[in-house]
Design a protein around this motif. Structure first.
Motif, mmCIF file in Angstrom:
data_model
loop_
_atom_site.group_PDB
_atom_site.id
_atom_site.type_symbol
_atom_site.label_atom_id
_atom_site.label_comp_id
_atom_site.label_asym_id
_atom_site.label_seq_id
_atom_site.Cartn_x
_atom_site.Cartn_y
_atom_site.Cartn_z
ATOM 1 N N ALA A 27 20.210 13.362 -14.702
ATOM 2 C CA ALA A 27 18.887 13.390 -14.665
ATOM 3 C C ALA A 27 18.097 14.740 -14.863
ATOM 4 N N HIS A 28 18.739 15.578 -14.434
ATOM 5 C CA HIS A 28 18.363 16.944 -14.633
ATOM 6 C C HIS A 28 18.502 17.363 -16.035
ATOM 7 N N TYR A 29 19.124 16.925 -17.117
ATOM 8 C CA TYR A 29 19.421 17.217 -18.366
ATOM 9 C C TYR A 29 18.572 16.440 -19.041
ATOM 10 N N GLY A 30 18.058 15.190 -18.599
ATOM 11 C CA GLY A 30 16.976 14.340 -19.296
ATOM 12 C C GLY A 30 17.781 13.318 -20.099
ATOM 13 N N TRP A 31 18.916 12.891 -19.528
ATOM 14 C CA TRP A 31 19.948 12.068 -20.236
ATOM 15 C C TRP A 31 19.661 10.529 -19.612
ATOM 16 N N ASP A 32 18.687 10.492 -18.693
ATOM 17 C CA ASP A 32 18.745 9.222 -18.014
ATOM 18 C C ASP A 32 17.841 8.150 -18.791
ATOM 19 N N ASP A 33 17.754 7.133 -18.713
ATOM 20 C CA ASP A 33 16.950 5.897 -19.383
ATOM 21 C C ASP A 33 16.381 5.308 -18.176
ATOM 22 N N LEU A 34 15.129 5.490 -17.515
ATOM 23 C CA LEU A 34 14.576 5.079 -16.265
ATOM 24 C C LEU A 34 15.787 4.622 -15.408
ATOM 25 N N VAL A 35 16.007 3.442 -15.360
ATOM 26 C CA VAL A 35 16.944 2.772 -14.493
ATOM 27 C C VAL A 35 18.180 2.024 -15.018
#
Length: 250
Positions: A27-35
């Motif tokens: 999440a810190h690197y912005g690689w998440d996709d919501l859930v």
């Protein structure tokens, strides 16, 4: 927290802490996709049990005690108020079931990863970072949302003994003998994709790394990837999380 921690082994609790940290650093690197993506880890011990994120929780909210413990079929084996995503676990269970060395499986929908997955020629040897995934990279063709159990056999066959996979029109996947290694593999694969997309966007001619250099890396694939330094980088990642997003070990 105490209820979960007091009812699992020290080894399982450490795995929970590391896995929760993996979610938060993604999440810190912005690689998440919501859930909508997942990282799973095998629970140490004789049982084929796994930890995965509670469906509906954002990656930067995941804690060691909120992770859901399931069996190879995705059924909960420990009381939890949360459910798991059946589509997500089909991919993860396929890898865990077929690869004893896959202690952790990370699957992400990053923008640059998906962009490279749509390119006919896929990932190319344009950067030093690309050499590591290219040493052990596989591809799996898109079959729609992963809800069909029959896809598992085809995904496993495509993965073979590689540690890096590009899921066509879908995203990226890495697996490794530890959470630290699996994260580092994803870091390298994602960074290689970012570099390629950024370079290609200039419209200028690209310089590829010579084939003989890539061939030398591929000939030593296992040695190269296993010495990539996951365990070396992981303590620093935990220290970073302790500064920017503490609470994962709760």
């Amino acid at each position: 927290m105490n209820k979960i921690k007091d009812n699992v082994s020290k080894e399982e609790w450490q795995t929970r802490v590391d896995l929760a940290a993996a979610y938060r650093i993604v999440a810190h690197y912005g690689w998440d996709d919501l859930v909508f993506t997942h990282i799973s880890a095998r629970v140490p011990g004789p049982d084929h049990h796994f930890l995965i994120n509670p469906y509906g929780m954002m990656f930067d909210e995941v804690t060691a005690s909120s992770l859901v413990k399931v069996d190879i079929n995705g059924k909960k084996v420990m009381q939890s108020d949360y459910e798991v995503n059946p589509a997500g676990f089909i991919i993860h269970s396929a890898v865990h079931e077929s690869r004893e060395d896959a202690q952790c499986v990370m699957h992400l929908h990053t923008v640059d990863g998906i962009a490279v997955s749509t390119l006919k020629d896929g990932l190319q040897a344009y950067s030093q970072q690309s050499l590591f995934p290219l040493s052990a990279l596989s591809y799996h063709e898109y079959e729609g949302v992963a809800l069909n159990p029959e896809e598992k056999a085809r995904l496993v066959a495509d993965l073979g003994d590689t540690s890096f996979m590009i899921l066509r029109n879908h995203g990226l996947l890495t697996c490794g003998e530890s959470i630290a290694d699996t994260f580092l593999y994803m870091f390298l694969l994602q960074r290689a994709c970012e570099i390629q997309i950024k370079a290609q966007s200039t419209g200028q001619d690209m310089i590829k790394i010579p084939d003989q250099i890539l061939a030398g890396i591929q000939a030593q694939a296992k040695q190269v990837t296993r010495s990539a330094g996951g365990a070396l980088a992981w303590p620093g990642i935990l220290r970073k999380l302790d500064r920017v997003n503490p609470g994962y070990a709760e």
